[in-house]
Design a protein around this motif. Structure first.
Motif: not given
Ligand SMILES: Nc1ncnc2c1ncn2[C@@H]1O[C@H](COP(=O)(O)OP(=O)(O)OP(=O)(O)O)[C@@H](O)[C@H]1O
Ligand SMILES: [Mg+2]
Lengths: 356, 365
Positions: B44, B83, B159-160
């Protein structure tokens, strides 16, 4: 053995009953003073000093007039006694009119009073029964009439409240944002110290403030009072706004910045609207703090009192009448109530009832 | 469209935490690059530095050769899927997608056209008037995606983005994301700690650990040619089995001696290891390269401890001293716990590691 299902239902019903009882009690405790001030504000001066206090006001005054020792004897129906009670014996129509106006909330002309007296004469001293209606808002009208500066004071109070909201929200809000978003040295100590000022009684702060405000020429001026109120309110504003800003994910702002917003744009377009309900709550707190404050206002004003001071003054001196004070108090509560409802409505309408 | 270069990139939090440790990485134009690593390895942080949301402690970030290290996020022409989605709750889906375009001063009718286009692409066209709170997680996800696509960025950062979805939707969204990437051709850096996500989506995978890059390569490369023991054990489920052996050199032949077996390497393998002079060597064998066989062909025989049937295959675990070894075997013939099994290696798929450096040895150049 009882059927467990019935047992369960009974227990559930009992629990529910208890809950309602608790809620009802709390509501009663909270509402009783509100109820009494409301009733009080509509009572006649005579009723206001009765014991026990009437549970509801009357707007039709039943009276009886007959020959008295000095002239004409006026009696008024008393709800507690369930009888006519003699109140005044005079032959002066003007004196009788003033009594009716002051204690019964009626506004008869001298001619109307004389007319009744003539009827008494015509019946040869027999009692004449009559009932007059008084205006529902007679106390309110009287309040604004006897306190000559009530309207300018009201405007002044509004100004002070608005200014207090503006000062405390802009400074307190900025501090709250900083507390929520940035890490800096001594943050916790600072956070505590903004609440510190609240721990002193208002009077203790007001007295040194007189000197300071006088020096900078703000004594007896709305700006001076709002400055004082802001000092008191800001601590809470910082805490309220800090927790609001903390609840708004930083990533919402970051997303805006990645997608082309400046830091300021991201704040104005993303964070500020999301914080609005909380900011409104903080504004409400500031408003009520400034609007209802009396002690410091008595000390810090002279010729330009606030509305709360005017209401307080109706209690003083020979003219002190609690029902007028109550009417003034109600008049004072009205803007606060309206403001609260307006903000609540607004908050509920936003984004289809969505909260962050 | 765009190439991203990270040169000596470093991020420190305070004096103690070294979140990203001097990494060098070039993301090729149009590439779908996946950053993979365990929690806290700095994925991240790396992404946020590229986006401009995190100040760089050391090093340089180039996008298309231009130094953007100290540019504010808005000047970098990247877009990001966060995320936690980070869709703006006080804006409708339409406004969520349109706001970035308005910030970039795209003409009004062009905005409208693009919003409709990306809504079509991400299958949220009928949700445009809703607020995010009226959407499911997967739908919010797609709004975040639509918003990121609409700005037509040089670089896509994710991000994820699939971490909060249920297993089925996750697999479905993988396919959609790949399709969208195929269509937009934007350079994409995708962060995940889910290796099957990484394997199925990536052109290349970057395996990170504790702020450093352990290996960069295609999914096949990191799986089959893991550069070190960390990658070999991190990639693949169940992970690679390691056997610590003594090296015995007899003439030209190389023998690896383990308490349970002695493995004689083929001449080619021996040749590749001829520069290796240490006395200990680690054998790395993936679970599917351990084979069940007959007793006379077996390298060693053990007792099966746990058997996990998986439908299409079964995972057999057995114990070797204090080490658990896992085999992925065909579903049939069925193996029962306690049964004696006979095991051998698929010889050409064995990898060798230096136990001291943990690095792979004996790869052909
Ligand atoms: N703001 C911060 N302050 C201090 N340390 C931080 C901060 N942000 C991240 N770190 C540390 O930096 C390291 C890398 O964090 P990062 O968020 O990049 O990990 P990650 O690879 O994204 O992990 P995950 O898979 O759990 O999201 C971690 O050790 C983390 O504790
Ligand atoms: Mg992360």
């Amino acid at each position: 053995m009882m059927d467990p299902k019935i047992q369960y239902r009974l227990r559930k019903a009992a629990r529910q009953m208890l809950l309602y009882l608790v809620v009802l009690t709390i509501t009663l405790v909270i509402m009783t003073p509100v109820y009494f001030i409301t009733v009080l504000s509509f009572l006649t001066t005579r009723e206001a000093y009765e014991y026990p206090l009437p549970l509801y006001p009357t707007f039709t005054i039943r009276m009886k007039m007959e020959r008295g020792k000095r002239g004409y004897l006026l009696s008024v129906w008393d709800r507690n006694e369930q009888a006519y009670v003699s109140v005044l014996d005079t032959d002066d129509a003007d004196k009788m009119r003033v009594y009716m106006e002051t204690y019964l909330g009626l506004k008869p002309s001298n001619e109307q009073v004389t007319e009744v007296m003539q009827k008494v004469d015509a019946t040869g001293g027999q009692p004449v029964y009559f009932a007059w209606r008084r205006h529902i808002l007679s106390n309110y009208a009287t309040f604004f009439r006897v306190t000559r500066d009530a309207v300018p004071a009201l405007i002044r109070s509004l100004q002070i409240a608005a200014l207090t909201i503006a000062i405390s929200l802009s400074i307190g809000g900025a501090a709250g944002y900083a507390f929520a978003r940035y890490r800096f040295y001594g943050k916790n100590a600072l956070k505590f110290s903004v609440l510190f000022v609240r721990m002193f009684p208002g009077v203790a702060i007001a007295i040194p403030m007189v000197i300071i405000l006088a020096r900078i020429g703000l004594y007896d001026r709305p700006a001076g009072l709002s400055l004082l109120y802001s000092v008191g309110v800001i601590g809470m504003t910082v805490w309220i706004t800090a927790s609001i800003f903390m609840a708004i994910p930083v990533s919402l702002e970051e997303a805006a910045m990645v997608f082309g917003a400046t830091r300021l744009q991201a704040f104005l377009r993303i964070t500020l609207p999301l914080a609005f309900p909380g900011l409104a709550a903080a504004a409400m707190y500031a408003f009520i703090g400034a609007w209802n404050e009396t002690v410091a206002a008595i000390i810090l004003t002279e010729f330009n009192p606030t509305f709360s001071v005017v209401v307080y003054q109706t209690l003083l001196g020979a003219t002190g009448q609690v029902n007028l004070t109550a009417a003034g108090g109600m008049a004072m509560a009205l803007p606060a109530v309206v403001f609260t409802f307006f903000i609540r409505r607004y908050i509920h309408q936003m984004w289809g009832g969505v909260t962050v | 469209m765009a190439e991203v270069q990270l040169i000596n990139l470093t991020k420190r939090f305070g004096r103690r935490v070294l979140a990203v440790d001097h990494i060098h990485l070039t993301v090729k134009d149009r590439e779908f690059l996946v950053l993979l690593g365990p929690s806290g390895c700095g994925k991240t942080t790396t992404l946020r530095m590229i986006a401009g949301l995190e100040e760089v402690s050391e090093g340089t970030i180039l996008i298309d050769g231009e130094d953007v290290t100290y540019l504010p996020p808005r000047a970098r022409n990247v877009s990001m899927v966060f995320q936690n989605y980070a869709v703006w709750p006080h804006m409708t889906v339409y406004e969520n997608i349109a706001y970035p375009l308005r910030l970039k001063k795209v003409p009004r009718d062009e905005i409208d056209r693009r919003v409709k286009e990306v809504a079509e692409l991400t299958k949220i066209a009928e949700l445009l008037d809703r607020y995010p709170s009226q959407l499911s997680g997967g739908q919010q996800q797609r709004v975040a995606l639509a918003r990121a696509i609409a700005v037509k960025p040089k670089v896509f950062l994710m991000d994820e983005p699939l971490s909060n979805l249920d297993a089925k939707l996750r697999v479905h969204m993988r396919t959609e994301l790949k399709a969208i990437h195929h269509q937009t051709q934007a350079t994409t850096i995708f962060v995940t700690h889910d290796q099957s996500e990484a394997m199925s989506m990536a052109d290349r995978i970057v395996v990170m650990r504790e702020g450093r890059i352990e290996q960069v390569g295609t999914p096949e490369e990191v799986y089959e040619k893991s550069a070190n023991m960390f990658v070999a054990s991190f990639i693949g489920l169940p992970p690679t089995n390691f056997f610590y052996t003594e090296v015995r050199r007899e003439n030209d032949a190389l023998k690896l001696v383990h308490p349970y077996f002695t493995l004689t390497l083929s001449p080619e393998q021996a040749a590749r290891l001829k520069d290796y002079t240490k006395s200990r060597l680690v054998l790395g064998v993936r679970p599917e390269n351990l084979l069940l066989t007959t007793e006379d062909q077996a390298l060693f025989s053990v007792e099966a401890m746990v058997v996990e049937p998986q439908g299409s295959h079964q995972i057999i675990a057995f114990q070797m001293d204090d080490q658990i070894v896992k085999i992925v075997a065909p579903a049939y013939p069925k193996v029962w716990p306690g049964e004696r099994i006979h095991v051998t290696f698929r010889p050409e798929r064995i990898r060798f590691f230096d136990p001291e450096t943990q690095q792979a040895v004996g790869d052909e150049a």
